[in-house]
Design a protein around this motif. Sequence first.
Motif, PDB file in Angstrom:
ATOM      1  N   VAL A  83      44.486  45.034  43.960  1.00 36.65           N
ATOM      2  CA  VAL A  83      44.949  44.610  45.279  1.00 36.65           C
ATOM      3  C   VAL A  83      45.919  43.454  45.105  1.00 36.65           C
ATOM      4  O   VAL A  83      45.603  42.442  44.458  1.00 36.65           O
ATOM      5  CB  VAL A  83      43.759  44.178  46.160  1.00 36.65           C
ATOM      6  CG1 VAL A  83      44.254  43.667  47.511  1.00 36.65           C
ATOM      7  CG2 VAL A  83      42.788  45.341  46.348  1.00 36.65           C
ATOM      8  N   ILE A  85      48.489  40.327  46.328  1.00 32.96           N
ATOM      9  CA  ILE A  85      48.515  39.270  47.338  1.00 32.96           C
ATOM     10  C   ILE A  85      49.367  39.735  48.517  1.00 32.96           C
ATOM     11  O   ILE A  85      50.446  40.298  48.350  1.00 32.96           O
ATOM     12  CB  ILE A  85      49.068  37.965  46.714  1.00 32.96           C
ATOM     13  CG1 ILE A  85      48.866  36.795  47.671  1.00 32.96           C
ATOM     14  CG2 ILE A  85      50.525  38.114  46.313  1.00 32.96           C
ATOM     15  CD1 ILE A  85      49.143  35.441  47.024  1.00 32.96           C
ATOM     16  N   TYR A  90      43.191  41.710  50.390  1.00 37.35           N
ATOM     17  CA  TYR A  90      43.213  40.465  49.611  1.00 37.35           C
ATOM     18  C   TYR A  90      42.552  39.346  50.427  1.00 37.35           C
ATOM     19  O   TYR A  90      42.869  39.151  51.602  1.00 37.35           O
ATOM     20  CB  TYR A  90      44.648  40.096  49.280  1.00 37.35           C
ATOM     21  CG  TYR A  90      44.804  39.080  48.170  1.00 37.35           C
ATOM     22  CD1 TYR A  90      45.072  39.485  46.872  1.00 37.35           C
ATOM     23  CD2 TYR A  90      44.690  37.718  48.426  1.00 37.35           C
ATOM     24  CE1 TYR A  90      45.234  38.559  45.851  1.00 37.35           C
ATOM     25  CE2 TYR A  90      44.842  36.784  47.422  1.00 37.35           C
ATOM     26  CZ  TYR A  90      45.113  37.207  46.133  1.00 37.35           C
ATOM     27  OH  TYR A  90      45.263  36.287  45.112  1.00 37.35           O
ATOM     28  N   ARG A  95      44.691  33.491  49.368  1.00 38.93           N
ATOM     29  CA  ARG A  95      46.152  33.517  49.416  1.00 38.93           C
ATOM     30  C   ARG A  95      46.733  32.127  49.587  1.00 38.93           C
ATOM     31  O   ARG A  95      47.870  31.864  49.181  1.00 38.93           O
ATOM     32  CB  ARG A  95      46.628  34.381  50.588  1.00 38.93           C
ATOM     33  CG  ARG A  95      46.385  35.858  50.442  1.00 38.93           C
ATOM     34  CD  ARG A  95      46.773  36.600  51.719  1.00 38.93           C
ATOM     35  NE  ARG A  95      48.148  36.351  52.123  1.00 38.93           N
ATOM     36  CZ  ARG A  95      48.680  36.774  53.260  1.00 38.93           C
ATOM     37  NH1 ARG A  95      47.955  37.473  54.122  1.00 38.93           N
ATOM     38  NH2 ARG A  95      49.944  36.521  53.548  1.00 38.93           N
ATOM     39  N   THR A 114      37.610  40.139  53.253  1.00 42.17           N
ATOM     40  CA  THR A 114      38.520  39.478  54.192  1.00 42.17           C
ATOM     41  C   THR A 114      37.808  38.739  55.321  1.00 42.17           C
ATOM     42  O   THR A 114      38.465  38.144  56.171  1.00 42.17           O
ATOM     43  CB  THR A 114      39.491  40.502  54.805  1.00 42.17           C
ATOM     44  OG1 THR A 114      38.741  41.536  55.460  1.00 42.17           O
ATOM     45  CG2 THR A 114      40.358  41.135  53.732  1.00 42.17           C
ATOM     46  N   GLU A 202      40.462  38.375  38.152  1.00 39.46           N
ATOM     47  CA  GLU A 202      41.889  38.412  37.823  1.00 39.46           C
ATOM     48  C   GLU A 202      42.113  38.763  36.364  1.00 39.46           C
ATOM     49  O   GLU A 202      43.252  38.810  35.895  1.00 39.46           O
ATOM     50  CB  GLU A 202      42.569  37.089  38.162  1.00 39.46           C
ATOM     51  CG  GLU A 202      42.038  35.866  37.466  1.00 39.46           C
ATOM     52  CD  GLU A 202      42.781  34.603  37.874  1.00 39.46           C
ATOM     53  OE1 GLU A 202      44.031  34.601  37.851  1.00 39.46           O
ATOM     54  OE2 GLU A 202      42.107  33.621  38.229  1.00 39.46           O
ATOM     55  N   SER A 224      38.409  31.549  47.736  1.00 36.46           N
ATOM     56  CA  SER A 224      38.065  32.572  48.724  1.00 36.46           C
ATOM     57  C   SER A 224      37.278  32.002  49.898  1.00 36.46           C
ATOM     58  O   SER A 224      37.179  32.638  50.946  1.00 36.46           O
ATOM     59  CB  SER A 224      37.246  33.693  48.066  1.00 36.46           C
ATOM     60  OG  SER A 224      37.991  34.346  47.059  1.00 36.46           O
TER      61      SER A 224
END
Length: 374
Positions: A83, A85, A90, A95, A114, A202, A224
Amino acid sequence: MSRSGISLSESQRIAWLRLIRSDNVGPATFRELINHCGSAEKALDMLPELAKRGGAMKRIRVASIADAEREMEVAARHDGRFVAIGEPDYPPALRAIDGAPPLLAMCGSGETATRPTLGIVGARNASVAGAKFAAMVAGAAAGAGYTVASGLARGIDAAAHHASLKHGTLAALAGGLDRIYPPENADLYRRICTEGGVAISEMPYGWEPRARDFPRRNRLIAGSALAVVVVEAAMRSGSLITARLANEAGRLVLAVPGSPLDPRAQGSNGLIKQGAMIVCSPEDVLEALAPLSNLELPFSGDAGEEPEPEGEAPVEPAEDDRLRVAEALGPSPCEIDDLIRFTGVNAATVQLILLELDLAGRLARHPGGRISLT
């Protein structure tokens, strides 16, 4: 929080994956390359030349199409996906941090990723009381509609995941999503991914987590979340790293007090002395979260690939400009704005020189956007 956003094409996703897996390309460098080159495809073509101009002693390794396709196939076999950014799944709060990962490996529910999120972290060697309190906070937050994020570790992490499992929990991993650590939590990971939760990383598939990878995992938790609760953290623990990263990202840090005689409480008690909000009940956490739930965080990342720059591409820096910037840098971190003022080189040229040095492996990036020579 909105789930609107861009969607990469398959070819763009492969190019993004190739770029972030290439040598000396981290999240900040990735963003600079997209801004400078206009697309991941063009950035891939320019990597060797940019690195050479930065003083690289050997040709930089650029991840191949076959490498990217192979990793995407492994992800699919493990019910995972990548996924980008700015895409709808995401995590919105993630972000907003500096150097947000351009691509996340993800398994499970994008909707869970989300929602407004609460991070809960703490000691791996948790006490019964500590694990019980973490579960109480996680259950209350999940029941109120929050996603509970933690790191899938033993102790407090596992207690938080189990308590929030039926409502949706987020697990951040230090290794690849096919390298579960600790192995004893493999069944918990499977349940998270198949019962409405979500796992993110990541790191590449196949990556065995090392000690140095866990702060990156902690950054995913802190980034997050709107707030992070620390339960039973020893001094110099990973939980305190998460708290520091949350504070640097402008997130609320809360801590559960413990006995001064218990080493597991020294870190969390220290956070309270430093100004963290004290937590004595799940209601304290819900009250602290309430005003944050509809907060619009500033977005520091790119929602998608930049349009191709208009006009001529930036001119290759002059050698005397490169020399002036390199001589001004040293092992002590400095602000980029200070570097621009000190050297008298224009900002666009300085950014391009720094990009070249970064790709050559000669630049170190530090918290707060500071830089130094390696």
